[in-house]
Each structure stands twice: as structure tokens, then as C-alpha cells.
Scaffold this motif. Structure first.
Motif, PDB file in Angstrom:
ATOM      1  N   TRP A  22      -2.569  -8.412   0.342  1.00  0.00           N
ATOM      2  CA  TRP A  22      -2.595  -7.826   1.499  1.00  0.00           C
ATOM      3  C   TRP A  22      -3.815  -6.875   1.722  1.00  0.00           C
ATOM      4  O   TRP A  22      -3.785  -6.262   2.698  1.00  0.00           O
ATOM      5  CB  TRP A  22      -1.178  -6.760   1.765  1.00  0.00           C
ATOM      6  N   ASN A  23      -4.699  -6.809   0.924  1.00  0.00           N
ATOM      7  CA  ASN A  23      -5.700  -6.010   0.687  1.00  0.00           C
ATOM      8  C   ASN A  23      -6.643  -6.272   1.878  1.00  0.00           C
ATOM      9  O   ASN A  23      -7.631  -5.622   2.003  1.00  0.00           O
ATOM     10  CB  ASN A  23      -6.225  -5.957  -0.811  1.00  0.00           C
ATOM     11  N   GLU A  24      -6.607  -7.797   2.387  1.00  0.00           N
ATOM     12  CA  GLU A  24      -7.520  -8.122   3.168  1.00  0.00           C
ATOM     13  C   GLU A  24      -7.531  -7.336   4.387  1.00  0.00           C
ATOM     14  O   GLU A  24      -8.632  -7.166   5.002  1.00  0.00           O
ATOM     15  CB  GLU A  24      -7.341  -9.681   3.536  1.00  0.00           C
ATOM     16  N   TRP A  25      -6.414  -6.975   4.883  1.00  0.00           N
ATOM     17  CA  TRP A  25      -6.436  -6.377   6.118  1.00  0.00           C
ATOM     18  C   TRP A  25      -5.901  -4.907   6.056  1.00  0.00           C
ATOM     19  O   TRP A  25      -5.959  -3.991   6.931  1.00  0.00           O
ATOM     20  CB  TRP A  25      -5.377  -6.977   7.225  1.00  0.00           C
ATOM     21  N   ILE A  27      -6.575  -1.238   4.689  1.00  0.00           N
ATOM     22  CA  ILE A  27      -7.469  -0.026   4.480  1.00  0.00           C
ATOM     23  C   ILE A  27      -6.978   0.869   3.652  1.00  0.00           C
ATOM     24  O   ILE A  27      -7.653   1.082   2.654  1.00  0.00           O
ATOM     25  CB  ILE A  27      -7.994   0.395   5.732  1.00  0.00           C
ATOM     26  N   LYS A  30      -4.686   1.893  -0.855  1.00  0.00           N
ATOM     27  CA  LYS A  30      -4.888   0.667  -2.023  1.00  0.00           C
ATOM     28  C   LYS A  30      -3.559   0.184  -2.339  1.00  0.00           C
ATOM     29  O   LYS A  30      -3.335  -1.004  -2.864  1.00  0.00           O
ATOM     30  CB  LYS A  30      -5.860   0.983  -2.963  1.00  0.00           C
ATOM     31  N   LEU A  86      -2.670   2.100   7.060  1.00  0.00           N
ATOM     32  CA  LEU A  86      -3.800   1.983   7.974  1.00  0.00           C
ATOM     33  C   LEU A  86      -4.598   0.602   7.475  1.00  0.00           C
ATOM     34  O   LEU A  86      -4.889   0.222   6.384  1.00  0.00           O
ATOM     35  CB  LEU A  86      -4.984   3.113   7.519  1.00  0.00           C
ATOM     36  N   LEU A  88      -5.983  -3.504   9.632  1.00  0.00           N
ATOM     37  CA  LEU A  88      -6.803  -4.029  10.616  1.00  0.00           C
ATOM     38  C   LEU A  88      -5.838  -5.184  11.480  1.00  0.00           C
ATOM     39  O   LEU A  88      -5.044  -5.949  10.654  1.00  0.00           O
ATOM     40  CB  LEU A  88      -8.006  -4.837  10.243  1.00  0.00           C
TER      41      LEU A  88
ATOM     42  N   GLY B  28     -11.716  -2.997  -1.187  1.00  0.00           N
ATOM     43  CA  GLY B  28     -11.377  -4.174  -0.410  1.00  0.00           C
ATOM     44  C   GLY B  28     -12.167  -4.487   0.718  1.00  0.00           C
ATOM     45  O   GLY B  28     -13.074  -3.818   1.082  1.00  0.00           O
ATOM     46  N   GLU B  29     -11.753  -5.650   1.107  1.00  0.00           N
ATOM     47  CA  GLU B  29     -12.709  -6.394   2.125  1.00  0.00           C
ATOM     48  C   GLU B  29     -12.350  -5.313   3.430  1.00  0.00           C
ATOM     49  O   GLU B  29     -13.154  -5.321   4.343  1.00  0.00           O
ATOM     50  CB  GLU B  29     -12.091  -7.940   2.767  1.00  0.00           C
ATOM     51  N   ALA B  30     -11.205  -4.929   3.867  1.00  0.00           N
ATOM     52  CA  ALA B  30     -10.925  -4.262   4.851  1.00  0.00           C
ATOM     53  C   ALA B  30     -11.640  -2.964   4.939  1.00  0.00           C
ATOM     54  O   ALA B  30     -11.988  -2.648   6.167  1.00  0.00           O
ATOM     55  CB  ALA B  30      -9.257  -3.832   4.867  1.00  0.00           C
ATOM     56  N   ALA B  31     -11.826  -2.225   3.840  1.00  0.00           N
ATOM     57  CA  ALA B  31     -12.599  -1.123   4.004  1.00  0.00           C
ATOM     58  C   ALA B  31     -14.097  -1.074   4.357  1.00  0.00           C
ATOM     59  O   ALA B  31     -14.781  -0.508   5.263  1.00  0.00           O
ATOM     60  CB  ALA B  31     -12.578  -0.278   2.673  1.00  0.00           C
ATOM     61  N   THR B  33     -15.239  -3.566   6.504  1.00  0.00           N
ATOM     62  CA  THR B  33     -15.259  -3.860   7.885  1.00  0.00           C
ATOM     63  C   THR B  33     -15.183  -2.842   8.760  1.00  0.00           C
ATOM     64  O   THR B  33     -15.377  -2.902  10.184  1.00  0.00           O
ATOM     65  CB  THR B  33     -14.224  -4.823   8.217  1.00  0.00           C
ATOM     66  N   LEU B  34     -15.129  -1.565   8.175  1.00  0.00           N
ATOM     67  CA  LEU B  34     -14.972  -0.386   9.270  1.00  0.00           C
ATOM     68  C   LEU B  34     -16.246  -0.109   9.990  1.00  0.00           C
ATOM     69  O   LEU B  34     -16.279   0.565  10.791  1.00  0.00           O
ATOM     70  CB  LEU B  34     -14.437   0.833   8.399  1.00  0.00           C
ATOM     71  N   HIS B  47      -9.036   7.496  10.277  1.00  0.00           N
ATOM     72  CA  HIS B  47      -8.891   7.854   8.586  1.00  0.00           C
ATOM     73  C   HIS B  47      -8.460   9.192   8.691  1.00  0.00           C
ATOM     74  O   HIS B  47      -7.474   9.643   8.092  1.00  0.00           O
ATOM     75  CB  HIS B  47     -10.097   7.628   8.009  1.00  0.00           C
ATOM     76  N   LEU B 230       2.555  -7.074   8.552  1.00  0.00           N
ATOM     77  CA  LEU B 230       1.660  -6.990   7.202  1.00  0.00           C
ATOM     78  C   LEU B 230       1.443  -8.172   6.536  1.00  0.00           C
ATOM     79  O   LEU B 230       0.721  -8.689   5.861  1.00  0.00           O
ATOM     80  CB  LEU B 230       1.787  -5.796   6.499  1.00  0.00           C
TER      81      LEU B 230
END
Lengths: 110, 336
Positions: A22-25, A27, A30, A86, A88, B28-31, B33-34, B47, B230
Motif C-alpha cells: 500500500w506504500n504506493e499511495w 504518504i 509508513k 494520508l 493519494l 515511498g513513491e507516494a511521498a 509525488t507531493l 501534512h 486503500l
């Protein structure tokens, strides 16, 4: 694990969102301390496991053996805490949601 | 209104606030992309809200959800228009408050110089200043549904004072967003009208306006709500062979059985495989009816183990140990 109490109690569990993909979306966070419940709910149950009246009766019925096939009560979460996440959304917008019942605070026999 | 420095937070400070546990793993990738260095105001604002409402018992605006919407810049009739796509809001989310955040830039250099010029100055540049520059900016809010060519329905108008220096301003647009949603028009447009003929200069991404919607998700307390929002991929990737499943097995999980003995039986040995109706494994039957409906791929149900109720019963062999005779021979044997 050998030092863990045998009776129903809270055990430590840390969930890392990367481990479940789930870390792809997500934020933040962690990872978080989720904990879990495990242990015996056998008669006689100590006060610490806070059994419901039904769980107490069920444990007695099991101990006496009146009715075959009755399991002992289950060790399950009693009080739980929420967790803010938090993440995306599908359109890459940042969203904050406070999810209830995400981590265990206390366990009980039910 | 709030001063710009109050909202800006250097990334290093934000990282320190996350604590040691989060710093153990790389971002991670999500961070990432902010935005570049997470310096855009949407990311910073969200945040800060996350850190504020991560405390136990705290509820953002009395609800449990905050959605942010970035602006998409467009030019319509030589006017700068910002579009916000609000379609990601869920039906279960009841809007509590909606706010519009806009960075007001200071007046352009002619006005700034006008403020600096003293009366009766002999400086030529001061005498050439155009009179009557606008001290306010007007915002026109419209809503329209997607795939429409119209300008949209005018929902409201607001005025923003032009500050002396760069300033983030916040306006409550709750009635505008609620009305737009009620009418099913989830594309919000904001037209900036400063009275100037020329188009507004492109803003950096860190100064782009944004919308925040504070809501109460009524479905968040429902079972499995976290997975609905999620969980987006099947944790068991496609292509993985299911355990204990034959390559050519049909969708029906029941195992086909057929009696192999053709003649009459004279003993209590069953002729061939067990002829009792195949029983669906309990867990498999459960999964068939109990999976939550979800727009995303759900967990693949795993076939349960066969449930053998009678203890001590020998496992029935697939091949019979009984000799098979024709009917004539059997009749003779019976007579004897």
C-alpha cells in the motif's frame, strides 16, 4: 514468544504498508503499531481478560463438557484506536482520513 | 488571511516531525509525488492537518475526512480560469466545510512604486504612474458537470484584497461546493478578475490555488472500510497458480465423481469413488457469499480443505478392491 503470557493478552505487531503493497499511495504513516490479541480464554478466566458474561458461561459449559463441540471463548480486541492516514486518491489528490478501529488497545475474551 | 511564512515548512522540519520509525525506510513513491521537495502548499497544508489530527480523539473539522483538490489552469475568453475536479468525493462523504486557498500577489510594479513615491516628487518615473489601479481581485465561482461545453452556473463571487506583499488568503466556499454537489456539477471553475486586460502571469506550482473539503464519511465505520479505499490491487498477483488446483479444473469447485462399478453389488464395499454428494468446503462456500463488493480486485478465495466429519473412517481408495463379475456369474453364485 516464550516470554509471552499464555492467557489472552495483547501482543505486539507492527504493520508496514510497504509489506502489504500500500506504500504506493499512502504518504503517512509508513508503518504503525497495530498489535493483535492472542491467548487462552479458559475457565477460570482471570479478571485481566475482562470476559463478558456470555464468555464466562461459555467457558464453564466447555469446562464441564455438557455440550460437545463448544469452543472456548475467543481472545479479541476490546478497545481500539483510530489511525489517521494520508494518501493519494485515484486522481492523485492528497486525502486525509481518520479510520476507526485500526489498532488494539486492550483485548478481552468474548 | 494568513502570512505566507506561517504555512511554509522546509522539508527537513517535516521529516523530523515524522519521527525515527518512519525514517528507517526510504521515502515511498507516494511521498515523492507531493511535489519538488514537498514544498507545494497543498502538500504542506495536508501534512500539517495529518500531524494535527493524528492525535487520538482529534477529528478534522468535526469529521473524519479532508480532501484536497489542486487547480488546473486554463484560459477561457482570454481570462485565467482555475478548474477543480471534485468527482473523487464519495457519495458517503457528507460535506461539512469547504475552503478556497488563494495566494494573492502584491500589486505590479507601477502600484508598488506609487506607494513608494512621495508627494510632489520631482522623479520622472513617479509622474508617469497610471492612476486608479485595482485594489481588489474578484473571484467568480462556477460549477458545471463534466463533458459540457457551457461556462457553467455562477455559484458565487468573492473579493480578495490585494496585499502589499504575497499572502495566502482563505475563503469559505461551503455553500458553493455543497450546491454544486447537490446539483451533480462536480467541476468547479474559479475565474480571477482583477480588472486588468492582460492575462495573469503563470503562477509557480507552489502558489497555485487549491480547495480543501472537510467531510464526514458515514461509511468509514462500516466493516472493511479501510480496504474499500486503500486496497487497490489483489495481494495475490494474477498468474500465481492456486495451490491444489488442477490446470484444467473448471470454475465449479466441486469434484466430479462417477461410479465405476457397472454390476450389482453383493457386499458393503462401495464400488469405486465415494458416491455421496460432493460437499462444498465450508470456507469456500463462505467466501463465495461473504466477499465485500468493491470496485477493486478483492482477495482470491482459497479453496478450503475437505471437511471429514466421521473420524476413524478409512480414506476411500480411488480404485476399488472388489472383483467385478458379469450378471450371469453373479446369479449362479447366488443360487449356490
Amino acid at each position: 514468544q516464550w516470554d509471552e503470557p499464555r492467557v489472552c493478552s495483547r501482543r505486539y505487531l507492527k504493520v508496514d504498508f510497504a509489506d502489504i503493497g500500500w506504500n504506493e499511495w499512502i504518504i503517512s504513516p509508513k508503518s504503525f503499531d497495530a498489535y493483535y490479541c492472542a491467548g487462552a480464554c479458559e475457565f477460570p478466566m482471570p479478571k485481566i481478560v475482562r470476559p463478558s458474561n456470555h464468555a464466562t458461561i461459555q467457558s464453564i459449559v466447555r469446562a464441564v463438557g455438557i455440550v460437545p463441540g463448544i469452543p472456548e471463548p475467543c481472545c479479541v480486541p476490546d478497545k481500539m484506536n483510530s489511525l489517521g492516514v494520508l494518501f493519494l486518491d485515484e486522481n492523485r489528490n492528497v486525502v486525509l482520513k481518520v479510520y476507526p478501529n485500526m489498532s488494539v488497545e486492550t483485548c478481552a475474551c468474548r | 488571511s494568513h502570512n505566507a511564512p506561517a504555512w511554509s515548512a522546509p522539508p527537513a522540519a517535516a521529516d523530523d516531525l515524522r519521527g525515527d520509525r518512519d525514517s528507517q525506510r526510504p521515502p515511498g513513491e507516494a511521498a515523492s509525488t507531493l511535489g519538488p521537495g514537498a514544498q507545494d502548499m497543498v502538500a504542506v497544508h495536508m501534512h500539517r492537518l495529518y500531524e494535527k489530527y493524528s492525535r487520538r480523539g482529534a477529528r478534522p473539522g468535526g469529521g473524519n475526512t479532508v480532501r484536497s483538490f489542486r487547480a488546473r489552469l486554463d484560459v477561457v475568453d482570454q481570462k485565467t480560469v482555475y478548474f477543480f475536479n471534485l468527482t473523487s468525493m464519495q457519495d458517503s462523504e457528507m460535506i461539512l466545510t469547504a475552503t478556497f486557498h488563494f495566494y494573492s500577489e502584491p500589486p505590479r510594479w507601477p502600484r508598488a512604486r506609487e506607494l513608494l513615491c512621495k508627494p510632489r516628487t520631482k522623479n520622472a518615473s513617479c509622474r508617469l504612474l497610471p492612476p486608479g489601479l485595482p485594489a481588489h481581485q474578484h473571484l467568480l465561482f462556477r460549477s458545471l458537470s463534466q463533458n459540457t461545453a457551457t461556462q457553467g452556473l455562477l455559484r458565487g463571487a468573492m473579493t480578495l484584497a490585494s496585499p502589499l506583499r504575497g499572502l495566502w488568503q482563505t475563503k469559505d466556499i461551503s455553500p458553493i461546493v455543497k450546491g454544486a454537489r447537490r446539483d451533480g456539477e462536480l467541476l468547479l471553475s474559479v475565474q480571477l478578475d482583477s480588472g486588468e486586460k492582460d492575462l495573469e502571469a503563470p503562477r509557480p506550482s507552489s502558489h497555485a490555488p487549491y480547495v480543501l473539503v472537510y467531510a464526514n464519511d458515514l461509511a468509514i465505520s462500516e466493516p472493511n472500510s479501510v480496504a474499500v479505499t486503500l486496497q487497490r490491487y489483489d495481494p495475490f498477483p494474477a498468474g500465481d497458480p492456486e495451490p491444489r488446483a488442477a490446470p484444467n479444473s473448471s470454475v465449479d469447485p466441486r469434484v466430479r465423481r462417477a461410479a465405476q462399478a457397472s454390476g450389482p453389488l453383493q457386499d458393503n464395499e462401495l464400488p469405486g469413488l465415494d458416491e455421496r454428494p460432493a460437499r462444498l468446503p465450508h470456507t469456500q462456500h463462505y467466501h463465495k457469499h461473504e466477499l465485500w463488493p468493491s470496485p477493486f480486485r478483492a482477495l482470491k478465495p482459497r479453496p478450503g480443505r475437505r471437511d471429514r466429519r466421521k473420524k476413524g473412517q478409512d480414506l476411500f481408495m480411488a480404485s476399488s478392491q472388489v472383483l467385478d463379475f458379469d450378471e450371469k456369474t453373479m446369479q449362479k453364485a447366488r443360487r449356490k
